[in-house]
Enzyme design. Structure first.
Site, PDB file in Angstrom:
ATOM      1  N   ASP A  73       0.821  -1.219   0.000  1.00 53.11           N
ATOM      2  CA  ASP A  73       0.000   0.000   0.000  1.00 53.11           C
ATOM      3  C   ASP A  73       0.857   1.272   0.000  1.00 53.11           C
ATOM      4  O   ASP A  73       0.689   2.146   0.877  1.00 53.11           O
ATOM      5  CB  ASP A  73      -0.922  -0.001   1.241  1.00 53.11           C
ATOM      6  CG  ASP A  73      -1.723  -1.287   1.373  1.00 53.11           C
ATOM      7  OD1 ASP A  73      -2.096  -1.858   0.345  1.00 53.11           O
ATOM      8  OD2 ASP A  73      -1.971  -1.715   2.519  1.00 53.11           O
ATOM      9  N   GLU A 115     -11.441  -0.641  -3.139  1.00 54.43           N
ATOM     10  CA  GLU A 115     -10.764  -0.086  -1.959  1.00 54.43           C
ATOM     11  C   GLU A 115      -9.663   0.837  -2.462  1.00 54.43           C
ATOM     12  O   GLU A 115      -9.562   1.115  -3.662  1.00 54.43           O
ATOM     13  CB  GLU A 115     -10.149  -1.230  -1.149  1.00 54.43           C
ATOM     14  CG  GLU A 115      -9.224  -2.105  -2.014  1.00 54.43           C
ATOM     15  CD  GLU A 115      -8.743  -3.367  -1.328  1.00 54.43           C
ATOM     16  OE1 GLU A 115      -9.108  -3.597  -0.169  1.00 54.43           O
ATOM     17  OE2 GLU A 115      -8.006  -4.124  -1.972  1.00 54.43           O
TER      18      GLU A 115
END
Ligand code: FUB
Length: 440
Positions: A34, A204
């Protein structure tokens, strides 16, 4: 795979300052997922999640994150690990053993740095989003006593729009966004849902940025098996956003997630994303990568092909990992771990027969031509290879005796190389596996 067109002519390559070895993944001693990249104080700061192998439930096989590290770099190749930014035991409102420190973000406002992170709250289920504040991009960060009211979900992303207003976006029952108060710690009004006008498949990890007066919403989007990266554009930070296309296709391997960020640094745009390079069998242990991203005249984004080579220019004196190739022939070539039990030790490239080859772009030979090439290799039967920086002109021809274990060999340079060149390594006879090459 296509063979490269040589751009670096012998003795006439572009001269620039030296840099360290360049390749993907960018952090090579731990998992980093991420990756949110931000430019602060003239450097790129990386705020990734920190995947670990679960110490408590090894059989659980799911995302497991207990803390965050911060990294910074001036050249996108040498990354400094500033250590742990926050760990789960230090979050007043979080479960000390939640292992749920998922994708974060960090922005600067009025001289303070605000780090936004999802985490499992002490009571209740799901995720809340907290903030930790610092005077410097590398901390120390002090977590607020409570999470942000009105934000339940994961993957916060904060936009400082050019008019001075800040917004927070997150993933929680769809994509939501809201204005932030000037204190950066509270919502300024109700949140709105942003994904509904987009084609179905938002998952997401939203990332929102402003460029030339327009707002870009980039996001993981599943059409088929795994997450692609898609984008949409709007004139308004809170939409409506219009779908524009893909930035990156789904990965060829099994990594289901692909969380990302885009950042402009020194006049170029970069896509930070992740893949499971060091953990091909388990896609919840991921590694951050970078590739260049380009915009068209009309502001749309060109599709990015993920590479092993990544970005940056490797000094000829560094250990140049040919397994992070730019181009490679067919004919049985492959890349594998040096030791499957120790993935962070890196990889080798296998060149099993004559006419197989590998090429690595952008090696900086500086202005003093090296005299020798050194190669770490192993070979069953022995091999002969030609190394060139311009097609058909070998700067070194090397005979490799049979070596069943990793062995280093040095050979003289037959041509003078300076400036930035692409190196092409081709087998003339035999078979060989190469770990790295370097120049002396
Ligand atoms: O890292 C855990 C989760 O996986 C992130 O929050 C998502 O964006 C996905 O990358």
């Amino acid at each position: 795979m296509n063979k490269a067109i040589y751009t670096g002519a012998l003795g006439a390559c572009l001269l620039i300052g030296a840099a360290a070895s360049a390749q993907n993944p960018i952090i090579r001693d731990q998992f980093t997922a991420d990756p949110t990249a931000r430019v602060f104080e003239g450097k790129v700061y990386l705020y990734p999640s920190h995947d670990i192998i679960s110490p408590v439930e090894p059989e659980r096989k799911w995302f497991c994150m207990a803390d965050y590290h911060i990294f910074s770099s001036e050249d996108l190749m040498n990354w400094t690990d500033h250590g742990v930014l926050i760990s789960q035991e230090n979050v007043p409102w979080g479960k000390p053993d939640g292992y749920s420190m998922w994708a974060p973000d960090c922005v600067e406002k009025n001289g303070k740095y605000y780090f936004y992170f999802p985490n499992a709250p002490k009571s209740g289920r799901g995720f809340a989003v907290g903030v930790a504040v610092a005077d410097k991009p590398y901390g120390p960060f002090k977590p607020e006593a409570e999470p942000i009211k009105g934000v339940m979900g994961i993957d916060p992303c904060v936009l400082n729009a050019s008019d001075g207003t800040s917004y927070i976006y997150w993933s929680g029952m769809g994509l939501r966004g809201a204005k932030l108060k000037d204190n950066m710690l509270e919502l300024d009004g109700e949140s709105v849902r942003l994904d509904e006008p987009l084609p179905a498949g938002f998952k997401e990890g939203p990332f929102i940025f402003e460029r030339e007066g327009r707002f870009y919403l980039t996001y993981p989007w599943v059409q088929d098996r795994t997450e692609t990266l898609a984008y949409a554009m709007s004139d308004n930070p809170l939409g409506p956003y219009e779908y524009k296309g893909l930035i990156m296709d789904q990965s060829q391997s099994s990594c289901w997630t692909n969380h990302h960020s885009l950042v402009e640094y020194k006049g170029e745009w970069y896509l930070f994303y992740h893949h499971n390079d060091y953990s091909p069998q388990f896609d919840k242990n991921r590694s951050a990568r970078i590739d260049k991203v380009r915009f068209n005249e009309d502001g749309t984004i060109q599709t990015v092909t993920p590479t092993l080579r990544g970005v940056g220019i490797s000094p000829a004196s560094s250990l140049i990992q040919l397994d992070r190739y730019s181009f490679m022939s067919g004919g049985g070539t492959f890349v594998d771990f040096l030791d499957t039990q120790k993935p962070f030790d890196g990889w080798f490239v296998n060149l099993p027969r004559p006419q197989t080859w590998v090429e690595y772009e952008d090696i900086d030979f500086g202005n003093k031509a090296p005299k020798k090439i050194r190669i770490r290799y192993r070979s069953e039967a022995g091999a002969a290879m030609g190394f060139s920086a311009e097609e058909n002109k070998d700067f070194a021809t090397v005979k490799f005796p049979s070596a069943k274990t990793w062995t280093e060999i040095t050979a003289p340079m037959d041509l003078e190389l300076t400036g930035i060149c692409n190196v092409h390594a081709a087998v003339n006879s035999g078979d060989i596996q190469i770990d790295w090459i370097t120049f002396e």
